[in-house]
Design a protein around this motif. Structure first.
Motif, short mmCIF file in Angstrom:
data_model
loop_
_atom_site.label_atom_id
_atom_site.label_comp_id
_atom_site.label_asym_id
_atom_site.label_seq_id
_atom_site.Cartn_x
_atom_site.Cartn_y
_atom_site.Cartn_z
N SER B 408 -25.87 -39.57 37.23
CA SER B 408 -24.87 -38.98 36.33
C SER B 408 -25.48 -37.75 35.65
O SER B 408 -26.70 -37.63 35.54
N ASN B 416 -20.56 -31.38 35.64
CA ASN B 416 -19.68 -32.52 35.91
C ASN B 416 -18.42 -32.10 36.66
O ASN B 416 -17.91 -31.02 36.49
N SER B 421 -17.70 -37.75 37.61
CA SER B 421 -18.46 -37.84 36.37
C SER B 421 -18.37 -39.23 35.75
O SER B 421 -17.34 -39.90 35.86
N ARG B 440 -16.41 -30.33 33.59
CA ARG B 440 -17.55 -29.59 33.08
C ARG B 440 -17.12 -28.82 31.85
O ARG B 440 -16.09 -28.14 31.87
#
Ligand code: HEM
Lengths: 237, 466
Positions: B408, B416, B421, B440
């Motif tokens: 992660s 992400n 995610s 993100r």
């Protein structure tokens, strides 16, 4: 096949003819490599955008021995034997190494390992743990003294190891076009390399880079780090 | 241990201790006229003149100048100034390659890929020097800029400022934890109990935290010694997207069977006066993603409320087993302190000095907009590879340091993608709820790896010939 002449068959068979092989290896390929300079591609795995797509990586470190004789190989075997416990303890402390082993292949001392994450961190942490132990190995290999002591020349040492880590041919063969062009500094955005020139690109790369790793290799549990496996097995990470 | 022959006055300011000014202006400079550039650097390092600002050193003393002025050079910049071949060859690979060629390692792909960087970072070959002016008033910035202009081509101007209450966008209090150095007295850090870092953490030529290991000092030593590296990053922050996600997450959590372990009914008021349940859950999500409540109070010491008992330290904590700070949170990823990590010997070896200020217009969560705003970040250390890149790659964007988070990315600033995610919220009973689907929130809009030379090194550069 319809319309195939005797000459077609002759050309197709050329690569099998001894005199053609001689001609190719001594004249055609060197000339061609001169015409189309192909830098050896860098060793080790290529980064993926998401590191999690490629947690486990392979190192195939090939270090040419200075002394290319049975005696030289024996010295290498001794140097490894004398230091291997400390080296393995060091790898354990790095925490991100799945497997590692030393092998002698031809006149090369090789260290082959599977590790997680970034290459430079792996090597740096390794040297930080084993200290000067690896110097004994560097004494025996070509160019080794230039990056000794590894601890105080850590940046140069990492670059050296990277340069001696085998180039890993892409799993998708056509990716070689892109890599090779990028290394030549030419941009080939639109027109992809013709498929039939692929074997040429391989020949040129193999000419520049005699040893290489074919693809990224097989992983029994892809995507899992050492620590995840250890945690699952309850052996402490 | 402080090495002999260490003179603070020879170090550029803002490295060992921060300035804390209201404003910053980063000038991105191209060296067009080598001689003019060298002359400028020579005067600047020797104390400045009416036409040239003085390079601020580590101890500006009581006579605080109106403007603090510092420079960093890229590899292209060293070459443009005429640094000889053996000097160029003595710099580490990541610096030679430059930030754009390290894009994949830094998570600069997709919207943050260098192809999308606006001017001047679209053309790294022209990014030679990043000159930074820190001041409290705009007039001081303008004055220094006018002094720089004749000697260089200014290819970019980036203005930043401190937001009120030490905040950064996303509304967190920042600039709390910094490394502190052996032999350096920083009044702001006197009450911090984190172990002091050796000078070699940030300056070349001094012992590092790695016993026996030394980062290469570029040659000649006059140039390399006491130098440092900076990852200068223009990081765009999607403040609206971040606030939106907090609401989405809070609304989903409302009906989660374990939500009582996150926020027992009736405790909303502990999180903030007048907050409803969604409002309180939003703050909990924000706090866990960062590792600090938005007011700076660390989760490691005050997991249930940002309004802790008096006397809870902002800085003095560690991450023992069972820590109440999630392993995946931003501050714990970026500095796992003494906590157990996979890379057993790496604790406290990847320290970063952070000197950042925000850029872009104010953000009002009640009237969210998508204007460009974010952080002009400086991440400083003696090795870009061993510190900045190591943190970005293995810790921020992979979570290799702890098997519970491996795979992660950092929830605040990682690369992400909603499809993949995840982030584990820590529950009071030690369990977790996994958040998914966040995008993100931070991506690069530019940047450069620079070398921060000592003052004698700047003088050396000014005397290059040819
Ligand atoms: C826009 C992007 C970023 C935001 C909004 C952000 C936000 C924050 C906040 C709110 C803190 C807590 C305040 C403190 O402890 O001083 C923090 C700490 C920290 N951040 Fe970031 N950060 C960003 C980017 C980065 C990057 C790119 C790195 C480095 C790779 C980084 C490394 C750190 C470190 C080392 C700490 C201190 C942790 C500690 O020592 O406990 N941050 N950040």
């Amino acid at each position: 096949m319809a319309g195939e002449s005797g000459f077609d068959t002759f050309v197709d068979d050329l690569p099998r003819k001894w005199w053609f092989k001689l001609l190719a290896n001594w004249i055609v390929i060197p000339f061609w490599a001169w015409l189309r300079p192909t830098p050896p591609l860098p060793g080790g795995p290529r980064p993926t955008p998401q590191p999690s797509e490629n947690v486990q990586r392979m190192m195939n470190l090939v270090m040419p021995l200075k002394d290319k004789s049975p005696l030289g190989r024996a010295y290498a075997a001794m140097a490894v034997a004398q230091n291997v416990n400390e080296i393995f303890a060091g790898l354990d402390n790095v925490g991100t190494v799945h497997f590692a082993r030393f092998v002698v292949i031809g006149d090369n001392l090789c260290m082959i390992s599977v590790y997680d994450g970034d290459f430079t961190n792996y090597i740096r942490d390794f040297i930080a743990t084993v200290g000067s132990v690896f110097d004994a190995i560097m004494d025996l290999v070509e160019g080794g003294e230039a990056v000794k002591p590894c601890e105080t020349k850590i940046d140069a040492f990492i670059d050296w190891i990277h340069a001696h880590d085998l180039f890993q041919a892409p799993d998708l063969p056509t990716d070689l076009f892109r890599l090779q062009d990028a290394a030549r500094g030419v941009e080939r955005k639109r027109e992809p390399g013709l498929l039939r020139s692929l074997s040429r690109e391989y020949i040129l790369q193999l000419n520049a880079n005699p040893n290489f790793s074919l693809g990224g290799g097989y992983r029994a549990y892809p995507g899992f780090s050492v620590a995840q496996v250890r945690q699952k097995l309850g052996v402490g990470w | 241990m402080v090495s002999v022959a260490f003179d603070r006055l020879e170090i550029q300011g803002n490295i060992l201790r921060g300035y804390r000014r209201n404003l910053v202006r980063h000038l991105v400079l191209e060296v067009r006229n080598r001689d003019a550039a060298r002359r400028f650097l020579g005067v600047a390092a020797a104390g400045g003149s009416d036409d040239v600002p003085r390079i601020t050193n580590e101890a500006p003393g009581r006579a605080r100048p109106d403007a603090f002025f510092n420079i960093g050079l890229t590899f292209a910049g060293l070459r443009a100034l005429g640094a000889p071949q053996d000097t160029l060859a003595s710099f580490p690979t990541e610096f030679v390659e430059g930030m754009t060629r390290r894009a994949l390692k830094l998570g600069d792909f997709g919207p943050g890929a260098p192809e999308h960087w606006p001017q001047p970072f679209d053309n790294p070959a022209r990014v030679h020097i990043v000159a930074s002016i820190y001041a409290d008033f705009k007039a001081s910035l303008d004055k220094a800029q006018a002094q720089v202009a004749p000697a260089f081509t200014i290819v970019g101007v980036l203005d930043g400022r401190s937001l009120p209450n030490q905040k950064v966008f996303f509304d967190y209090k920042d600039n709390i934890s910094q490394p502190r150095f052996q032999g350096i007295d920083d009044p702001e850090q006197r009450r911090v109990d984190e172990p002091k870092d050796p000078l070699g953490t940030v300056l070349l030529g001094h012992p590092t935290r790695f016993e026996g290991l030394e980062f290469g000092v570029p040659v000649p030593r006059e140039l390399g010694f006491n130098g440092s590296y900076n990852a200068f990053r223009v990081l765009r922050q999607d403040a609206a997207g971040f606030e939106r996600y907090l609401t989405t997450a809070a609304e989903r959590l409302l009906s989660h069977p374990d939500v009582g372990q996150l926020l027992p009914k009736g405790e909303e008021g502990w999180i903030g006066a007048g907050l409803d349940r969604v409002g309180a859950l939003r703050e909990i999500v924000a706090a866990q993603m960062c590792g600090r409540w938005r007011n700076g109070v660390p989760l490691a010491l005050s997991p249930d409320s940002p309004l802790p008992e008096p006397g809870v330290s902002e800085t003095n904590f560690d991450y023992p087993r069972g820590s109440t700070c999630p392993a995946g949170s931003h501050i714990r990823r970026a500095n796992p302190r003494g906590g157990q990590i996979v890379q057993r010997i790496a604790n406290r070896t990847r320290r970063l000095v952070r000197r950042g200020m925000s850029y872009g217009p104010d953000f009002d969560p009640k009237l969210p907009d998508d204007a460009e705003r974010g952080l002009l970040g400086n991440f400083i250390g003696a090795s870009l590879g061993a510190q900045f890149e190591a943190v970005m790659y293995d810790w921020i964007n992979l979570g290799l340091q702890d098997p519970d988070i491996t795979g992660s990315n950092d929830p605040l600033l990682g690369a992400n993608e909603p499809e993949t995610s995840w982030f584990d919220l820590r529950l009071r009973n030690g369990g977790h709820i996994r958040l998914r689907g966040f995008p993100r929130f931070v991506w690069a809009r530019g940047g450069a790896y620079t070398f921060l030379p000592s003052l004698p090194a700047i003088t050396y550069l000014s005397k290059l010939t040819g």
